[in-house]
Design a protein around this motif. Structure first.
Motif, PDB file in Angstrom:
ATOM      1  N   ARG A 151       0.628  -1.330  -0.196  1.00  0.00           N
ATOM      2  CA  ARG A 151      -0.353  -0.573   0.481  1.00  0.00           C
ATOM      3  C   ARG A 151       0.744   1.222  -0.317  1.00  0.00           C
ATOM      4  NH1 ARG A 151      -5.308  -0.278   0.037  1.00  0.00           N
ATOM      5  NH2 ARG A 151      -6.344  -2.486   0.975  1.00  0.00           N
ATOM      6  N   ALA A 152       2.231   1.176   0.734  1.00  0.00           N
ATOM      7  CA  ALA A 152       3.061   2.598   0.897  1.00  0.00           C
ATOM      8  C   ALA A 152       3.381   2.966  -0.380  1.00  0.00           C
ATOM      9  CB  ALA A 152       4.247   1.868   1.882  1.00  0.00           C
ATOM     10  N   LEU A 153       4.418   1.593  -1.302  1.00  0.00           N
ATOM     11  CA  LEU A 153       4.718   2.026  -2.253  1.00  0.00           C
ATOM     12  C   LEU A 153       3.611   2.390  -3.541  1.00  0.00           C
ATOM     13  CD1 LEU A 153       7.454   1.852  -4.062  1.00  0.00           C
ATOM     14  CD2 LEU A 153       6.967  -0.291  -4.507  1.00  0.00           C
ATOM     15  N   CYS A 154       2.660   1.819  -3.367  1.00  0.00           N
ATOM     16  CA  CYS A 154       1.643   2.273  -4.165  1.00  0.00           C
ATOM     17  C   CYS A 154       0.902   3.918  -3.968  1.00  0.00           C
ATOM     18  CB  CYS A 154       0.283   1.051  -4.683  1.00  0.00           C
ATOM     19  SG  CYS A 154       0.939  -0.213  -5.158  1.00  0.00           S
ATOM     20  N   GLU A 155       0.646   3.805  -2.807  1.00  0.00           N
ATOM     21  CA  GLU A 155      -0.024   4.688  -2.577  1.00  0.00           C
ATOM     22  C   GLU A 155       1.075   6.411  -3.329  1.00  0.00           C
ATOM     23  OE1 GLU A 155      -1.298   5.388   1.329  1.00  0.00           O
ATOM     24  OE2 GLU A 155      -2.258   3.719   0.761  1.00  0.00           O
ATOM     25  N   LEU A 156       2.391   5.670  -3.215  1.00  0.00           N
ATOM     26  CA  LEU A 156       3.582   6.906  -3.710  1.00  0.00           C
ATOM     27  C   LEU A 156       2.934   7.138  -4.810  1.00  0.00           C
ATOM     28  CD1 LEU A 156       7.552   6.740  -1.943  1.00  0.00           C
ATOM     29  CD2 LEU A 156       6.570   7.380  -4.875  1.00  0.00           C
ATOM     30  N   ILE A 157       2.879   6.117  -5.277  1.00  0.00           N
ATOM     31  CA  ILE A 157       3.070   6.229  -7.001  1.00  0.00           C
ATOM     32  C   ILE A 157       1.759   6.764  -7.440  1.00  0.00           C
ATOM     33  CG2 ILE A 157       2.662   4.750  -8.952  1.00  0.00           C
ATOM     34  CD1 ILE A 157       4.416   2.560  -7.483  1.00  0.00           C
TER      35      ILE A 157
END
Length: 368
Positions: A151-157
């Motif tokens: 979730r954290a990586l996708c939300e950054l993207i």
């Protein structure tokens, strides 16, 4: 590269320039316009990006090497295997089922994790389980921190995609008649139809489609057939190559006395480069030229999709592309990457009349 395949650097902009609105129209046209490669690279990302990318792409190898019975438990047949784990469910151009890569699909939009939102969308679109089925996450006893890392990586993207969309909005407002101000940013920011795909290209057991020269016209895209994304902007990490012989991605053994893994598995050592220079992302231009495009490890790429082409009335073009894993000559090397497809909500209008649900149905029918 040989056989008419060339390598080319993508148009690159900084995150700071996107934030300040300093990306000029000529840069966007070079990245996304009619004669472009349809991709822009964003540099200067937050420091946490590098760590999140390394951690999640390592998880891709750990996940793909789980016992078969644990992977089956992470499948979602009702969503046509477009939620959770999927392997061997899609066909290559040759018609053979693709068992050379595994995928893990999830909707990372924060609002979609709210049960009332997910159930409301599912009730409104009962024939679209690919977009509306609830996420399936590995249990924390098996892969601790997988979900929060994902979730954290996708939300950054997605946050960076919002800024790319904002730049596109400024361009479209000036160049596209009747364009609604801020439309693309609204679509990317508010969508509950976003789809992320964590990919693991298994180390080839022997001769594989990717062992062919990339320029061989007959089968150059047989690993992952040439296609267009049908969303707006697809966020892409660079690929991570892992020597799974030197660093086996195997989780600690568990027992009935100790069924849970107490701590996350360590990130896997990343090779400095692919052992197979032919592995990577390829874009096929309108003149049928094949170009290999690289994304630096500390950067993100954003690729155009068909919905963006329609929304901008053809000012920005979706470009056919395909991906190749490492050949068998590379040894026991896996390729891991992440793609985040920012797609309109199913009810958003794509061309002023047709909503994304109808648009997606047409594309699926055309492609299958």
């Amino acid at each position: 590269m040989s056989n008419g395949v060339v390598s080319q650097s993508a148009v690159t902009v900084s995150l700071e320039d996107l934030r300040k609105g300093n990306v000029d129209f000529s840069t966007l046209e070079e990245a996304f316009g009619p004669s472009s490669l349809g991709i822009i690279v964003v540099k200067g990302l937050p420091e946490k990006f590098v760590e999140l990318r390394h951690k999640l792409l390592s998880y891709s190898s750990y996940l793909a090497n789980l016992p078969a019975e644990e992977l089956v438990a992470l499948e979602s047949p009702s969503s046509h295997y477009l939620v959770g784990w999927s392997c061997g469910k899609e066909t290559l151009k040759s018609g053979v089922y693709d068992t050379l890569k595994g995928s893990y699909y999830a909707n990372p939009a924060p609002s979609f994790s709210t049960p009332s939102v997910q159930s409301s969308v599912a009730a409104k679109y009962p024939s679209f389980p690919e977009y509306t089925a609830p996420n399936v996450w590995p249990p924390t006893t098996l892969l601790p921190t997988f979900e929060p890392t994902f979730r954290a990586l996708c939300e950054l993207i997605i946050d960076v995609a919002v800024l790319v969309a904002r730049a596109c909005d400024v361009y479209a407002l000036a160049k596209v008649e009747g364009y609604a101000p801020g439309y693309l940013e609204h679509v990317v920011r508010t969508s509950v139809s976003t789809k992320a795909r964590l990919l693991h290209y298994f180390p080839p057991p022997g001769a594989s489609p990717s062992s062919k020269e990339a320029g061989e016209e007959a089968d150059d895209d047989d690993w992952c057939a040439t296609h267009l994304d049908h969303g707006c902007l697809t966020g892409l990490t660079s690929a991570m190559f892992v020597d799974e012989a030197a660093s086996p991605p195997i989780l600690p053994a568990r027992s009935s006395d100790s069924p849970a893994i107490s701590s996350p598995p360590p990130p896997l050592p990343e090779l400095s480069s692919s052992p197979d220079p032919a592995a990577g992302l390829y874009i096929r231009s309108r003149t049928n030229a094949v170009t290999k495009v690289g994304i630096p490890r500390d950067c993100l790429g954003f690729q155009t999709g068909e919905a963006l082409e329609v929304i901008t009335k053809g000012k920005f073009k979706a470009v056919p592309h395909f991906v190749r894993g490492a050949s068998s000559k590379g040894g026991k090397v896996a390729r891991n990457t992440l793609a985040v497809f920012t797609q309109p909500n199913l009810w958003e209008k794509v061309d002023g009349e047709k909503d994304f649900a109808a648009f997606a149905r047409e594309i699926v029918a055309r492609n299958h």
